[in-house]
Design a protein around this motif. Structure first.
Motif, mmCIF file in Angstrom:
data_model
loop_
_atom_site.group_PDB
_atom_site.id
_atom_site.type_symbol
_atom_site.label_atom_id
_atom_site.label_comp_id
_atom_site.label_asym_id
_atom_site.label_seq_id
_atom_site.Cartn_x
_atom_site.Cartn_y
_atom_site.Cartn_z
ATOM 1 N N VAL A 142 0.843 -1.202 0.000
ATOM 2 C CA VAL A 142 0.000 0.000 0.000
ATOM 3 C C VAL A 142 0.877 1.252 0.000
ATOM 4 N N GLU A 143 1.951 1.216 0.829
ATOM 5 C CA GLU A 143 2.829 2.391 0.923
ATOM 6 C C GLU A 143 3.545 2.652 -0.411
ATOM 7 N N THR A 144 3.939 1.587 -1.080
ATOM 8 C CA THR A 144 4.588 1.734 -2.387
ATOM 9 C C THR A 144 3.648 2.462 -3.353
ATOM 10 N N LYS A 145 2.369 1.990 -3.286
ATOM 11 C CA LYS A 145 1.369 2.606 -4.166
ATOM 12 C C LYS A 145 1.183 4.102 -3.840
ATOM 13 N N MET A 146 1.161 4.386 -2.469
ATOM 14 C CA MET A 146 0.945 5.767 -2.027
ATOM 15 C C MET A 146 2.052 6.704 -2.520
ATOM 16 N N TYR A 147 3.274 6.209 -2.495
ATOM 17 C CA TYR A 147 4.403 7.095 -2.819
ATOM 18 C C TYR A 147 4.881 6.925 -4.249
ATOM 19 N N SER A 148 4.150 6.166 -5.041
ATOM 20 C CA SER A 148 4.598 5.905 -6.420
ATOM 21 C C SER A 148 4.325 7.101 -7.354
ATOM 22 N N GLY A 149 3.463 7.990 -6.871
ATOM 23 C CA GLY A 149 3.117 9.134 -7.722
ATOM 24 C C GLY A 149 1.927 8.858 -8.610
ATOM 25 N N SER A 150 1.438 7.615 -8.611
ATOM 26 C CA SER A 150 0.312 7.261 -9.473
ATOM 27 C C SER A 150 -1.038 7.665 -8.871
ATOM 28 N N GLU A 196 -8.307 9.441 -2.582
ATOM 29 C CA GLU A 196 -7.710 8.100 -2.714
ATOM 30 C C GLU A 196 -6.529 7.939 -1.752
ATOM 31 N N LEU A 197 -5.774 9.004 -1.604
ATOM 32 C CA LEU A 197 -4.605 8.999 -0.718
ATOM 33 C C LEU A 197 -5.035 8.774 0.734
ATOM 34 N N THR A 198 -6.123 9.481 1.107
ATOM 35 C CA THR A 198 -6.666 9.333 2.466
ATOM 36 C C THR A 198 -7.134 7.885 2.698
ATOM 37 N N ASN A 199 -7.803 7.353 1.697
ATOM 38 C CA ASN A 199 -8.258 5.953 1.793
ATOM 39 C C ASN A 199 -7.081 4.994 2.009
ATOM 40 N N LEU A 200 -6.022 5.220 1.235
ATOM 41 C CA LEU A 200 -4.832 4.358 1.357
ATOM 42 C C LEU A 200 -4.187 4.533 2.735
#
Ligand SMILES: [Zn+2]
Length: 233
Positions: free
Chosen positions: A75-83, A89-93
């Motif tokens: 999840v963290e990878t996804k959050m900081y991937s820039g995508s 969506e960021l709050t959800n993650l």
């Protein structure tokens, strides 16, 4: 040898036999399994079972923690991937990561409890194992000593029984039968010495004429009180 001194000798042999039979009984009672060792083995086996039962629980907790870490990392990878572009969506993650971390924290606490229990059991198992080994060494030494003692007492007993058989064959059968009936009820002593005119079996004074009759040793004179055969030497 007079009638009474034959009985006196027989009595001496019987006393030696009785001492050894008692000793053998005590030895037999101490030979064999020790209750202390059996119960120490039992306690140790139970603690080992408890420790063995905790190990799969520990592994299961560790797998779950790894699982949480993998998910959090993904999840963290996804959050900081820039995508991720929307703040929604960021709050959800972010919430998802926090929920996963709370989940991991619960399992971390549970794992800690299991590890503490395991550590306590392992310390206790080591202490018990060392005590048990010491007990087994001591028990083994005692068993060897008792077996040696038993063999010695048995061989002495055999010697005294041979002697008894020789001595009793010389005794008049009626005297022997009186002797046997007396020895049963009188603490194993059928013949009593007379010292300073007193029966050494029951400590009463024997009338002088009876002491004189007993002195020859050719007549069986019994104590008027305890009925033991009187022996004057
Ligand atoms: Zn007496």
């Amino acid at each position: 040898m007079s009638r009474v001194s034959q009985l006196y000798d027989l009595q001496e042999t019987d006393s030696e036999i009785m001492v050894r039979e008692t000793a053998l009984g005590n030895i037999e009672a101490r030979l064999g399994e020790s209750d202390d060792i059996l119960s120490a083995r039992q306690v140790l086996a139970e603690d080992r079972e408890r420790a063995a039962a905790l190990e799969p629980v520990q592994r299961d907790h560790e797998w779950q923690i790894d699982d949480f870490k993998t998910k959090i990392s993904a999840v963290e990878t996804k959050m900081y991937s820039g995508s991720v572009l929307s703040s929604r969506e960021l709050t959800n993650l972010q919430e998802e990561v926090e929920a996963l971390k709370r989940g991991q924290s619960r399992i971390d606490d549970a794992l800690l409890v299991v590890l503490e229990q395991l550590e306590g059991l392992q310390i206790s198992i080591r202490v018990q194992q060392s005590k048990l080994s010491q007990m087994e060494v001591e028990w083994d030494e005692e068993q060897q000593r008792l077996n040696a003692e038993k063999a010695k007492v048995n061989s002495e007993l055999d010697r005294y029984k041979v002697r008894r058989s020789g001595q009793s064959s010389l005794v008049d059968p009626r005297d022997l039968s009186l002797y046997q009936s007396l020895i049963k009820g009188r603490g194993g002593r059928a013949v009593a010495r007379v010292e300073r005119n007193g029966c050494q079996g029951c400590r009463i004074s024997i009338p002088l004429y009876q002491v004189q009759r007993a002195r020859s040793g050719n007549e069986v004179v019994q104590c008027p009180s305890c009925e033991r055969i009187l022996y004057v030497n």
